[in-house]
Scaffold this active site. Structure first.
Site, PDB file in Angstrom:
ATOM      1  N   ARG A 184      22.053  25.066  50.438  1.00 23.19           N
ATOM      2  CA  ARG A 184      22.205  25.276  51.623  1.00 23.19           C
ATOM      3  C   ARG A 184      22.883  24.345  52.489  1.00 23.19           C
ATOM      4  NH1 ARG A 184      20.757  25.374  57.215  1.00 23.19           N
ATOM      5  NH2 ARG A 184      20.966  27.232  58.391  1.00 23.19           N
ATOM      6  N   LYS A 223      20.859  16.789  57.857  1.00 22.26           N
ATOM      7  CA  LYS A 223      19.720  16.440  58.685  1.00 22.26           C
ATOM      8  C   LYS A 223      19.434  15.057  58.829  1.00 22.26           C
ATOM      9  CE  LYS A 223      17.751  20.907  57.526  1.00 22.26           C
ATOM     10  NZ  LYS A 223      16.528  21.694  56.587  1.00 22.26           N
TER      11      LYS A 223
HETATM   12  C1  8Y7 Z   1      16.983  25.422  56.605  1.00 19.29           C
HETATM   13  C2  8Y7 Z   1      17.181  26.432  56.991  1.00 19.29           C
HETATM   14  C3  8Y7 Z   1      17.714  25.292  58.706  1.00 19.29           C
HETATM   15  C4  8Y7 Z   1      16.488  24.921  55.408  1.00 19.29           C
HETATM   16  C5  8Y7 Z   1      16.263  27.283  54.936  1.00 19.29           C
HETATM   17  C6  8Y7 Z   1      19.626  22.673  59.860  1.00 19.29           C
HETATM   18  C7  8Y7 Z   1      18.003  27.727  58.918  1.00 19.29           C
HETATM   19  C8  8Y7 Z   1      18.529  23.077  60.396  1.00 19.29           C
HETATM   20  N1  8Y7 Z   1      17.426  24.479  57.777  1.00 19.29           N
HETATM   21  N2  8Y7 Z   1      16.769  27.493  56.053  1.00 19.29           N
HETATM   22  N3  8Y7 Z   1      17.351  26.589  58.152  1.00 19.29           N
HETATM   23  N4  8Y7 Z   1      16.012  25.680  54.720  1.00 19.29           N
HETATM   24  N5  8Y7 Z   1      15.868  27.946  54.275  1.00 19.29           N
HETATM   25  O1  8Y7 Z   1      19.649  21.460  59.780  1.00 19.29           O
HETATM   26  O2  8Y7 Z   1      16.334  23.722  55.366  1.00 19.29           O
HETATM   27  O3  8Y7 Z   1      20.309  23.477  59.163  1.00 19.29           O
HETATM   28  S1  8Y7 Z   1      18.440  25.032  60.274  1.00 19.29           S
END
Ligand code: 8Y7
Length: 284
Positions: free
Chosen positions: A256, A222
Site C-alpha cells: 500500500r 510513515k
Molecule cells: C495502513 C492502512 C493506513 C496500513 C492498511 C498511512 C488505512 C496511515 N496505513 N491500511 N491505512 N495498512 N491495511 O500512513 O499500514 O497511510 S493510514
C-alpha cells in the site's frame, strides 16, 4: 496455500507483488502537500495512479493518522460514494479503508471490491457487514486506538503478539463462514508500535505473517521512515521505496503506497534481477 485473492469483481493473482495506490478523500490528510479532499481531485488522482501502474486503489474517507478526528458515517459516505462511482470503471479493484459497518455495507452496495479495516473486523457488526459479499478483506493489527496508540506501545514479544492477533482474527472470519481466499493480513506498521517494533516486524515479516494468508503492508511515508532519515512526509520517497522493496523481498503480496510509479519501477527492476527472461523484448 493461496495463489489468488478473491476481490469482488476480480480474482487477483499474487504471483508478483501488487501495488495498492492510496486515494485520500480527507481534508486532514496525512500528507499535507497532496490533499485530495475534493471528490474530483480524488477521482483524478485515482485515475493517475492506475496509469502509473496501480493494481488496486485504496480509497479512504477518514484519516487514521495518530490523533486524527473521528468522522461520522454519513460524512464518510458523502466523501466515499462519489469517488467509488467515479473510479468504478478504472479497471482495477477498489478497496475502501473504513472501520464502520454501515459504511462497509453501503460501499459494497456501490461496487467496492475490498474492505480494509484497520480495526481488524473486531466487532460482530463489521463481520456481518462483509460476511455475505464476495469482497476481499484486509485484517490489520493495531495496538490501542488511533488517538492514543503512539503514546506507550508495549509488547513482550512484538513478533509473536502480532502473529497471534492476526491468526486469531483470521480464524474469527473463517468461523463466520468467510472463505480463506477472501482474507489478507497486515501487521499494521505504525499502529501502536515504536520505531524499534516496526523495524523488528519488517525484519521478521515471514515469521509474523506465516503462510496461510496473503500479506499486505503499508510503509509509505510513515514516521518509521522519517525517524531514521530525519525527513518530513513530503521527502520520504527514497526511504519508502526501500521499505516497500524490503517487504517484497520478505514475501509481502500487496504494497500500500502513495508513490505508485516509483514503487512499480523498483519492483520492475527487482523482478528482472530475479528472472532475467523478463528482459526479453527490451531494447539495449
Ligand atoms: C495502513 C492502512 C493506513 C496500513 C492498511 C498511512 C488505512 C496511515 N496505513 N491500511 N491505512 N495498512 N491495511 O500512513 O499500514 O497511510 S493510514
Amino acid at each position: 496455500m493461496f495463489a489468488t485473492l478473491q476481490c469482488g469483481r476480480f480474482q487477483l493473482s499474487l504471483k508478483r507483488p501488487l501495488v495498492m495506490g492510496v486515494v485520500n478523500v480527507t481534508p486532514d490528510s496525512f500528507f499535507d502537500g497532496n490533499v485530495h479532499f475534493r471528490v474530483n481531485q480524488a477521482i483524478e488522482h485515482g485515475l493517475r495512479l492506475v496509469q502509473d501502474g496501480a493494481d488496486i486503489l485504496d480509497i479512504g474517507g477518514e484519516s487514521t493518522r495518530p490523533g486524527a478526528q473521528v468522522v461520522a458515517a454519513d460524512e464518510e459516505l458523502r466523501r466515499l460514494l462519489p469517488v467509488i462511482q467515479g473510479l468504478l470503471d478504472a479497471g482495477v479493484p477498489l478497496s475502501v479503508d473504513t472501520c464502520k459497518p454501515e459504511v462497509m455495507r453501503q460501499v459494497l452496495h456501490a461496487g467496492a471490491d475490498m474492505i480494509n479495516d484497520i480495526r481488524g473486523f473486531s466487532s460482530d457488526e463489521a463481520i456481518q457487514a462483509v460476511q455475505d459479499a464476495d469482497c476481499a478483506l484486509c485484517l490489520m493489527h493495531m495496538q490501542g486506538e488511533p488517538r492514543t496508540m503512539q503514546q506507550t506501545p508495549c509488547y513482550d514479544d512484538v513478533v509473536a503478539e502480532v502473529q497471534a492477533y492476526l491468526a486469531a482474527g483470521a480464524q474469527r472470519l473463517r468461523d463466520a463462514g468467510i472463505a480463506a481466499n477472501r482474507i489478507a493480513l497486515d501487521p499494521g506498521f505504525g499502529f501502536g508500535k515504536t520505531v524499534a517494533h516496526n523495524y523488528t516486524l519488517l525484519n521478521q515479516l515471514p515469521q509474523v505473517m506465516g503462510d496461510a494468508y496473503p500479506c499486505m503492508v503499508g510503509l509509505s511515508r510513515k514516521s518509521m521512515i522519517g525517524a531514521l532519515t530525519g525527513r518530513p512526509a513530503s521527502q520520504r520517497l527514497g526511504g519508502s521505496v526501500a521499505a516497500a522493496l524490503a517487504a517484497a523481498v520478505r514475501g509481502a503480496h500487496i504494497l500500500r503506497v502513495h508513490d505508485v510509479a516509483d514503487t512499480v519501477d523498483a519492483l520492475t527492476i527487482w523482478s528482472a534481477i530475479n528472472d532475467p527472461t523478463l528482459t526479453e523484448g527490451a531494447r539495449a
